[in-house]
Design a protein around this motif. Structure first.
Motif, PDB file in Angstrom:
ATOM      1  N   THR A 128      16.782  76.961  14.210  1.00  0.00           N
ATOM      2  CA  THR A 128      15.788  76.681  12.868  1.00  0.00           C
ATOM      3  C   THR A 128      16.797  76.016  12.699  1.00  0.00           C
ATOM      4  O   THR A 128      18.089  76.029  12.025  1.00  0.00           O
ATOM      5  CB  THR A 128      14.717  77.333  12.171  1.00  0.00           C
ATOM      6  OG1 THR A 128      14.650  76.721  11.777  1.00  0.00           O
ATOM      7  CG2 THR A 128      16.384  78.805  11.552  1.00  0.00           C
ATOM      8  N   PRO A 145      11.309  76.321  10.770  1.00  0.00           N
ATOM      9  CA  PRO A 145      10.661  75.037  11.846  1.00  0.00           C
ATOM     10  C   PRO A 145      11.893  75.556  12.497  1.00  0.00           C
ATOM     11  O   PRO A 145      12.441  75.298  13.041  1.00  0.00           O
ATOM     12  CB  PRO A 145      11.148  73.181  11.256  1.00  0.00           C
ATOM     13  CG  PRO A 145      12.223  73.534  10.276  1.00  0.00           C
ATOM     14  CD  PRO A 145      12.137  74.882   9.904  1.00  0.00           C
ATOM     15  N   LEU A 199       6.136  75.373  12.012  1.00  0.00           N
ATOM     16  CA  LEU A 199       6.597  75.487  11.234  1.00  0.00           C
ATOM     17  C   LEU A 199       6.261  76.780  10.539  1.00  0.00           C
ATOM     18  O   LEU A 199       5.152  76.738  10.146  1.00  0.00           O
ATOM     19  CB  LEU A 199       6.399  74.759  10.676  1.00  0.00           C
ATOM     20  CG  LEU A 199       6.875  74.076   9.252  1.00  0.00           C
ATOM     21  CD1 LEU A 199       8.037  74.856   8.563  1.00  0.00           C
ATOM     22  CD2 LEU A 199       5.918  73.061   8.649  1.00  0.00           C
ATOM     23  N   THR A 226       6.350  79.533   7.600  1.00  0.00           N
ATOM     24  CA  THR A 226       6.872  79.085   5.973  1.00  0.00           C
ATOM     25  C   THR A 226       5.969  80.622   5.297  1.00  0.00           C
ATOM     26  O   THR A 226       4.830  81.402   6.402  1.00  0.00           O
ATOM     27  CB  THR A 226       6.197  78.693   5.276  1.00  0.00           C
ATOM     28  OG1 THR A 226       4.883  77.947   4.999  1.00  0.00           O
ATOM     29  CG2 THR A 226       6.792  77.130   6.167  1.00  0.00           C
ATOM     30  N   ALA A 285      11.443  78.181   4.331  1.00  0.00           N
ATOM     31  CA  ALA A 285      10.403  77.284   5.593  1.00  0.00           C
ATOM     32  C   ALA A 285      11.167  77.250   6.606  1.00  0.00           C
ATOM     33  O   ALA A 285      12.456  76.571   6.586  1.00  0.00           O
ATOM     34  CB  ALA A 285       9.927  75.872   5.130  1.00  0.00           C
TER      35      ALA A 285
END
Length: 319
Positions: free
Chosen positions: A192, A269, A303, A305, A267
């Motif tokens: 990530t 990804p 994604l 978060t 966050a």
């Protein structure tokens, strides 16, 4: 066609200088240090309304002057290497200098340089760019009802921290229905690009003169180093059942470590690496436990978060 009978008003406004590039070289010892910064300064206040609605520049501080201010204060400041304090110094300067400015919003990005290793030793004054990772801070200081009072909102961040581990991650027992083609994975690559930010628990009102001394009590550099270390250590050591589960552990740990940290947001990804099916080439096995050749897939990506916040009954900082 415009309808002149419809009433409108200016709801919000900020203006300023963006992408002010600045390199501060600290030469106080033979071992030099560098701060490579990108700065944004935005000012707000009712006095600027007429520059929008009446084409009057009487209250407008030129954005070029804001740029020059960044350079001048960087020359004299003793806190450039602590982004939060330098941002506060800049914002407070604009409020102190221009009585009609009601709010000053400063964002600083610090670009990462690492010291060169020459003949096995860190070099005193040579550096190399250590990837795209940046340290960031964002502060909004607003004038209170009393001209010398200050309301402060402050958060800091890590951006662009690219991490990868080759095992210690799984993804199983998720919803399966007619839309599902993804197989369960007992062991997978996890990668990530970390985006993390945290809000500070600070007194709401500061006197202008005591603003910097008050903020100086917070160990901002140590907190940044700690959040980054917790992020990397948790990522590396957690037997991850999902990105969500690992994210929560990262955020919770940093809140528990520091009384000044009110909330932490991530966050993450999910940068995918899929094993290449090589069975068409002489039956070569490269799936499941045999996988060691992978194809990076940039898009689309998952994604994940979340924001983790200190519980209301938890003790908070008192400066």
């Amino acid at each position: 066609m415009a309808n002149p009978s419809v009433n409108v008003y200016l709801d919000k406004q900020e203006y300023g200088k963006d992408r002010v590039r600045l390199l501060k070289v600290h030469k106080d010892t033979k071992v030099h240090r560098v701060d490579d910064l990108t700065i944004r300064v935005l000012l707000s206040g009712e006095a600027f309304t007429t520059s929008y609605t009446e084409a009057s520049n009487k209250a407008v501080v030129a954005t070029d002057s804001m740029k020059n201010t960044c350079y001048i204060l960087a020359k004299s400041s003793k806190v450039v290497d602590t982004l939060e304090l330098f941002a506060a110094e800049l914002a407070n300067h604009f409020l102190n200098t221009y009585a009609w400015v009601q709010g000053a919003h400063v964002t600083i990005i610090r670009h990462r340089w690492a010291r060169m290793i020459v003949d096995g030793k860190p070099h005193n004054h040579s550096f190399w760019r250590d990837g795209d990772e940046t340290r960031q801070t964002d502060i909004f200081i607003k004038r209170g009802q009393n001209a010398q009072d200050r309301t402060v909102e402050l958060k800091s961040a890590i951006s662009g921290l690219l991490v990868l581990k080759t095992t210690g991650s799984s993804f199983e027992d998720f919803v399966r229905d007619e839309y599902t083609t993804l197989p369960e994975a007992k062991d997978r690559i996890l990668s990530t690009c970390v985006e993390a930010n945290w809000d500070f628990t600070l007194p709401f009102i500061h006197n202008s003169a005591s603003l910097l001394p008050t903020l100086s009590q917070v160990p901002f550099n140590a907190i940044y180093d700690s959040v980054r270390e917790v992020t990397c250590k948790t990522f590396a050591e957690d037997e991850s059942a999902s990105v969500q589960a690992t994210l929560y552990k990262m955020a919770a740990q940093s809140i528990q470590n520091w009384k000044w940290v009110q909330k932490v947001a991530y966050a993450l990804p999910n940068r995918h690496f899929f094993p290449v099916d090589l069975k068409y080439f002489r039956g070569t096995q490269n799936l499941n436990e045999h996988a060691d050749v992978y194809q990076p897939v940039a898009d689309p990506s998952g994604l994940i978060t979340a924001t983790v916040t200190r519980a209301p009954d938890t003790s908070v900082a008192r400066l």
